[in-house]
Write a protein that holds these residues in place. Structure first.
Motif, PDB file in Angstrom:
ATOM      1  N   GLN A 145       3.267  10.114  -9.765  1.00 43.61           N
ATOM      2  CA  GLN A 145       2.530  10.332 -11.010  1.00 43.61           C
ATOM      3  C   GLN A 145       1.762  11.651 -10.972  1.00 43.61           C
ATOM      4  O   GLN A 145       1.674  12.365 -11.966  1.00 43.61           O
ATOM      5  CB  GLN A 145       1.566   9.172 -11.258  1.00 43.61           C
ATOM      6  N   ALA A 146       1.213  11.980  -9.797  1.00 47.85           N
ATOM      7  CA  ALA A 146       0.460  13.226  -9.638  1.00 47.85           C
ATOM      8  C   ALA A 146       1.359  14.448  -9.829  1.00 47.85           C
ATOM      9  O   ALA A 146       0.899  15.515 -10.237  1.00 47.85           O
ATOM     10  CB  ALA A 146      -0.200  13.273  -8.263  1.00 47.85           C
ATOM     11  N   ARG A 147       2.648  14.286  -9.547  1.00 51.86           N
ATOM     12  CA  ARG A 147       3.603  15.394  -9.735  1.00 51.86           C
ATOM     13  C   ARG A 147       4.129  15.438 -11.169  1.00 51.86           C
ATOM     14  O   ARG A 147       5.017  16.216 -11.471  1.00 51.86           O
ATOM     15  CB  ARG A 147       4.777  15.229  -8.765  1.00 51.86           C
ATOM     16  N   THR A 185       3.941   1.515  -1.120  1.00 53.58           N
ATOM     17  CA  THR A 185       4.593   1.603  -2.422  1.00 53.58           C
ATOM     18  C   THR A 185       3.639   2.173  -3.458  1.00 53.58           C
ATOM     19  O   THR A 185       3.992   3.057  -4.238  1.00 53.58           O
ATOM     20  CB  THR A 185       5.080   0.217  -2.886  1.00 53.58           C
ATOM     21  N   SER A 186       2.394   1.675  -3.458  1.00 56.55           N
ATOM     22  CA  SER A 186       1.386   2.153  -4.399  1.00 56.55           C
ATOM     23  C   SER A 186       1.102   3.635  -4.198  1.00 56.55           C
ATOM     24  O   SER A 186       0.998   4.404  -5.161  1.00 56.55           O
ATOM     25  CB  SER A 186       0.097   1.343  -4.222  1.00 56.55           C
ATOM     26  N   ALA A 187       0.996   4.044  -2.931  1.00 55.29           N
ATOM     27  CA  ALA A 187       0.727   5.453  -2.633  1.00 55.29           C
ATOM     28  C   ALA A 187       1.871   6.336  -3.106  1.00 55.29           C
ATOM     29  O   ALA A 187       1.647   7.426  -3.642  1.00 55.29           O
ATOM     30  CB  ALA A 187       0.505   5.633  -1.134  1.00 55.29           C
ATOM     31  N   LEU A 217       3.974   5.720  -5.567  1.00 49.85           N
ATOM     32  CA  LEU A 217       3.969   5.777  -7.029  1.00 49.85           C
ATOM     33  C   LEU A 217       2.880   6.715  -7.539  1.00 49.85           C
ATOM     34  O   LEU A 217       3.098   7.485  -8.475  1.00 49.85           O
ATOM     35  CB  LEU A 217       3.762   4.370  -7.594  1.00 49.85           C
ATOM     36  N   LYS A 218       1.698   6.663  -6.912  1.00 51.49           N
ATOM     37  CA  LYS A 218       0.606   7.544  -7.330  1.00 51.49           C
ATOM     38  C   LYS A 218       0.961   9.006  -7.068  1.00 51.49           C
ATOM     39  O   LYS A 218       0.633   9.897  -7.865  1.00 51.49           O
ATOM     40  CB  LYS A 218      -0.674   7.172  -6.589  1.00 51.49           C
ATOM     41  N   ALA A 219       1.631   9.268  -5.939  1.00 57.46           N
ATOM     42  CA  ALA A 219       2.041  10.633  -5.618  1.00 57.46           C
ATOM     43  C   ALA A 219       3.038  11.144  -6.647  1.00 57.46           C
ATOM     44  O   ALA A 219       2.992  12.303  -7.068  1.00 57.46           O
ATOM     45  CB  ALA A 219       2.650  10.678  -4.211  1.00 57.46           C
ATOM     46  N   GLU A 262       0.824  -1.203   0.000  1.00 53.30           N
ATOM     47  CA  GLU A 262       0.000   0.000   0.000  1.00 53.30           C
ATOM     48  C   GLU A 262       0.861   1.257   0.000  1.00 53.30           C
ATOM     49  O   GLU A 262       0.571   2.233  -0.701  1.00 53.30           O
ATOM     50  CB  GLU A 262      -0.919   0.005   1.225  1.00 53.30           C
ATOM     51  N   LYS A 290       7.135  10.449 -14.646  1.00 55.32           N
ATOM     52  CA  LYS A 290       6.834   9.211 -15.345  1.00 55.32           C
ATOM     53  C   LYS A 290       7.313   8.041 -14.505  1.00 55.32           C
ATOM     54  O   LYS A 290       8.481   7.951 -14.156  1.00 55.32           O
ATOM     55  CB  LYS A 290       7.517   9.184 -16.709  1.00 55.32           C
TER      56      LYS A 290
END
Length: 209
Positions: free
Chosen positions: A146-148, A138-140, A142-144, A136, A151
Protein backbone atom coordinates in the motif's frame (compact mmCIF):
# COMPACT_ATOMS: atom_id res chain seq x y z
CA UNK A 1 -8.87 -46.95 29.07
CA UNK A 2 -9.48 -50.22 27.22
CA UNK A 3 -9.91 -49.77 23.46
CA UNK A 4 -7.65 -47.64 21.26
CA UNK A 5 -7.07 -47.07 17.57
CA UNK A 6 -3.60 -47.95 16.35
CA UNK A 7 -3.04 -45.63 13.39
CA UNK A 8 -0.21 -46.24 10.91
CA UNK A 9 0.71 -44.37 7.75
CA UNK A 10 3.29 -44.32 5.00
CA UNK A 11 3.53 -42.02 2.01
CA UNK A 12 4.45 -43.34 -1.41
CA UNK A 13 8.05 -42.13 -1.02
CA UNK A 14 8.46 -43.59 2.47
CA UNK A 15 7.19 -47.11 1.80
CA UNK A 16 10.65 -48.48 1.13
CA UNK A 17 12.59 -46.63 3.80
CA UNK A 18 13.76 -48.33 6.98
CA UNK A 19 12.29 -47.10 10.23
CA UNK A 20 9.19 -45.75 8.56
CA UNK A 21 7.57 -49.00 7.44
CA UNK A 22 4.17 -50.15 8.58
CA UNK A 23 5.59 -53.19 10.37
CA UNK A 24 7.92 -51.05 12.50
CA UNK A 25 5.10 -48.68 13.41
CA UNK A 26 2.77 -51.52 14.30
CA UNK A 27 5.40 -53.23 16.45
CA UNK A 28 5.95 -50.05 18.47
CA UNK A 29 2.23 -49.55 19.02
CA UNK A 30 1.68 -53.21 19.92
CA UNK A 31 4.45 -53.11 22.52
CA UNK A 32 3.04 -49.96 24.09
CA UNK A 33 -0.54 -51.30 24.05
CA UNK A 34 0.50 -54.63 25.57
CA UNK A 35 2.24 -52.85 28.44
CA UNK A 36 -0.90 -50.78 29.06
CA UNK A 37 -3.36 -53.65 28.57
CA UNK A 38 -5.19 -51.97 25.67
CA UNK A 39 -7.19 -53.61 22.91
CA UNK A 40 -6.09 -52.19 19.54
CA UNK A 41 -8.21 -51.55 16.46
CA UNK A 42 -5.93 -51.05 13.46
CA UNK A 43 -6.38 -48.42 10.74
CA UNK A 44 -3.81 -47.68 8.03
CA UNK A 45 -3.33 -45.10 5.30
CA UNK A 46 -0.91 -46.34 2.64
CA UNK A 47 0.60 -43.99 0.08
CA UNK A 48 -0.85 -40.94 1.85
CA UNK A 49 0.96 -37.74 2.72
CA UNK A 50 0.71 -36.02 6.12
CA UNK A 51 0.26 -32.62 4.48
CA UNK A 52 -3.48 -32.92 5.00
CA UNK A 53 -5.78 -34.59 7.54
CA UNK A 54 -8.05 -35.60 4.68
CA UNK A 55 -7.01 -39.29 4.65
CA UNK A 56 -9.55 -42.15 4.51
CA UNK A 57 -8.32 -44.20 7.47
CA UNK A 58 -7.66 -41.13 9.62
CA UNK A 59 -11.15 -39.79 8.96
CA UNK A 60 -12.58 -43.20 9.90
CA UNK A 61 -10.53 -43.08 13.10
CA UNK A 62 -11.81 -39.61 13.99
CA UNK A 63 -15.42 -40.67 13.37
CA UNK A 64 -14.92 -43.77 15.52
CA UNK A 65 -13.49 -41.69 18.34
CA UNK A 66 -16.28 -39.14 18.13
CA UNK A 67 -18.87 -41.93 18.46
CA UNK A 68 -17.13 -43.18 21.59
CA UNK A 69 -16.23 -46.54 20.03
CA UNK A 70 -12.58 -46.06 20.99
CA UNK A 71 -10.92 -43.97 23.67
CA UNK A 72 -7.67 -42.88 22.03
CA UNK A 73 -5.67 -42.80 18.82
CA UNK A 74 -2.10 -44.09 19.13
CA UNK A 75 0.76 -43.49 16.66
CA UNK A 76 4.35 -44.67 16.79
CA UNK A 77 5.64 -41.32 15.55
CA UNK A 78 3.86 -37.97 15.63
CA UNK A 79 4.66 -37.35 11.96
CA UNK A 80 2.59 -40.43 11.07
CA UNK A 81 -0.40 -38.41 12.28
CA UNK A 82 0.60 -34.93 11.14
CA UNK A 83 3.64 -32.90 10.15
CA UNK A 84 1.83 -29.64 10.68
CA UNK A 85 1.80 -28.02 14.11
CA UNK A 86 -1.48 -26.36 13.20
CA UNK A 87 -3.09 -29.67 12.25
CA UNK A 88 -1.82 -31.23 15.48
CA UNK A 89 -3.22 -28.30 17.44
CA UNK A 90 -6.63 -28.73 15.82
CA UNK A 91 -6.59 -32.47 16.57
CA UNK A 92 -5.68 -31.81 20.19
CA UNK A 93 -8.53 -29.31 20.51
CA UNK A 94 -10.91 -31.81 18.94
CA UNK A 95 -9.75 -34.55 21.31
CA UNK A 96 -10.46 -32.34 24.33
CA UNK A 97 -13.88 -31.36 23.02
CA UNK A 98 -14.92 -34.94 22.16
CA UNK A 99 -13.30 -36.54 25.22
CA UNK A 100 -10.78 -38.87 23.63
CA UNK A 101 -7.01 -39.06 23.96
CA UNK A 102 -4.09 -38.63 21.61
CA UNK A 103 -0.88 -40.63 22.07
CA UNK A 104 2.37 -40.25 20.10
CA UNK A 105 4.87 -42.76 21.46
CA UNK A 106 8.05 -41.19 20.07
CA UNK A 107 7.56 -37.79 21.75
CA UNK A 108 5.85 -38.96 24.90
CA UNK A 109 2.66 -37.12 23.99
CA UNK A 110 -0.06 -38.92 25.94
CA UNK A 111 -3.06 -36.79 26.80
CA UNK A 112 -4.24 -39.39 29.32
CA UNK A 113 -1.45 -38.08 31.59
CA UNK A 114 -0.72 -34.66 33.08
CA UNK A 115 2.74 -34.53 31.47
CA UNK A 116 1.37 -35.55 28.09
CA UNK A 117 -1.28 -32.83 28.28
CA UNK A 118 1.43 -30.29 29.12
CA UNK A 119 3.50 -31.31 26.08
CA UNK A 120 0.44 -31.13 23.83
CA UNK A 121 -0.49 -27.71 25.20
CA UNK A 122 3.03 -26.42 24.56
CA UNK A 123 2.86 -27.70 20.98
CA UNK A 124 -0.54 -26.06 20.57
CA UNK A 125 0.89 -22.77 21.83
CA UNK A 126 3.71 -23.03 19.29
CA UNK A 127 1.12 -23.56 16.54
CA UNK A 128 -0.81 -20.49 17.71
CA UNK A 129 2.42 -18.45 17.74
CA UNK A 130 3.18 -19.65 14.23
CA UNK A 131 -0.25 -18.51 12.99
CA UNK A 132 0.23 -15.09 14.58
CA UNK A 133 3.69 -14.69 13.04
CA UNK A 134 2.31 -15.55 9.60
CA UNK A 135 -0.49 -13.04 10.15
CA UNK A 136 1.99 -10.31 11.14
CA UNK A 137 4.16 -11.00 8.08
CA UNK A 138 1.13 -10.92 5.80
CA UNK A 139 -0.05 -7.63 7.32
CA UNK A 140 3.40 -6.09 6.97
CA UNK A 141 3.62 -7.17 3.32
CA UNK A 142 0.20 -5.67 2.55
CA UNK A 143 1.09 -2.38 4.26
CA UNK A 144 4.37 -2.22 2.33
CA UNK A 145 2.46 -2.74 -0.92
CA UNK A 146 0.00 0.00 0.00
CA UNK A 147 2.89 2.35 0.80
CA UNK A 148 4.19 1.81 -2.75
CA UNK A 149 0.83 2.89 -4.11
CA UNK A 150 -0.36 -0.59 -4.99
CA UNK A 151 -4.07 -1.14 -4.55
CA UNK A 152 -4.48 -4.02 -2.15
CA UNK A 153 -7.68 -5.89 -1.50
CA UNK A 154 -9.32 -9.27 -1.46
CA UNK A 155 -12.03 -10.51 -3.82
CA UNK A 156 -15.46 -9.31 -2.84
CA UNK A 157 -17.27 -11.62 -0.40
CA UNK A 158 -14.15 -13.65 0.40
CA UNK A 159 -14.22 -14.14 4.16
CA UNK A 160 -11.36 -13.02 6.36
CA UNK A 161 -10.94 -16.60 7.64
CA UNK A 162 -10.67 -17.92 4.08
CA UNK A 163 -8.13 -15.27 3.13
CA UNK A 164 -6.07 -15.90 6.27
CA UNK A 165 -6.04 -19.66 5.69
CA UNK A 166 -4.96 -19.16 2.07
CA UNK A 167 -2.00 -17.00 3.16
CA UNK A 168 -1.08 -19.50 5.90
CA UNK A 169 -0.92 -22.40 3.45
CA UNK A 170 1.08 -20.37 0.94
CA UNK A 171 3.48 -19.27 3.69
CA UNK A 172 4.18 -22.95 4.39
CA UNK A 173 5.56 -23.28 0.86
CA UNK A 174 2.61 -25.01 -0.80
CA UNK A 175 2.16 -24.49 -4.53
CA UNK A 176 -0.95 -22.74 -5.84
CA UNK A 177 -2.43 -26.13 -6.78
CA UNK A 178 -1.73 -27.66 -3.37
CA UNK A 179 -3.18 -24.60 -1.61
CA UNK A 180 -6.34 -25.01 -3.67
CA UNK A 181 -6.51 -28.75 -2.90
CA UNK A 182 -6.14 -28.14 0.84
CA UNK A 183 -8.75 -25.37 0.88
CA UNK A 184 -11.18 -27.69 -0.91
CA UNK A 185 -10.39 -30.50 1.56
CA UNK A 186 -11.07 -28.14 4.48
CA UNK A 187 -14.29 -26.96 2.78
CA UNK A 188 -13.18 -23.34 2.89
CA UNK A 189 -15.65 -21.31 0.84
CA UNK A 190 -14.53 -19.25 -2.13
CA UNK A 191 -15.86 -15.76 -2.71
CA UNK A 192 -18.74 -17.17 -4.72
CA UNK A 193 -19.17 -20.59 -3.11
CA UNK A 194 -17.44 -22.55 -5.85
CA UNK A 195 -14.37 -24.79 -5.99
CA UNK A 196 -10.83 -23.59 -5.40
CA UNK A 197 -8.41 -23.82 -8.33
CA UNK A 198 -4.74 -22.96 -8.66
CA UNK A 199 -5.71 -19.99 -10.83
CA UNK A 200 -8.06 -18.71 -8.12
CA UNK A 201 -5.29 -18.85 -5.51
CA UNK A 202 -2.82 -17.17 -7.87
CA UNK A 203 -5.27 -14.37 -8.68
CA UNK A 204 -5.88 -13.56 -5.01
CA UNK A 205 -2.17 -13.60 -4.15
CA UNK A 206 -1.23 -11.55 -7.19
CA UNK A 207 -3.66 -8.83 -6.17
CA UNK A 208 -1.65 -8.34 -2.98
CA UNK A 209 1.78 -8.79 -4.56
Amino acid sequence: MNRVIGYTRVSTEEQGRSGLGLDAQRAAIEAHATAKGWEVVWLTDEGKSAKSLDRPALQTALSTLKRGQAEAIVVAKLDRLSRSMQDFSSLFARAKKEHWSLIAIDLGVDTTTATGKLVANVMGSVAEWEREIIGERTSAALKAAQARGIKVGRPRALSRDAETRLYELRAHGLSFAKVATQLNAERVETAHGGTWHASTVARILNRAA
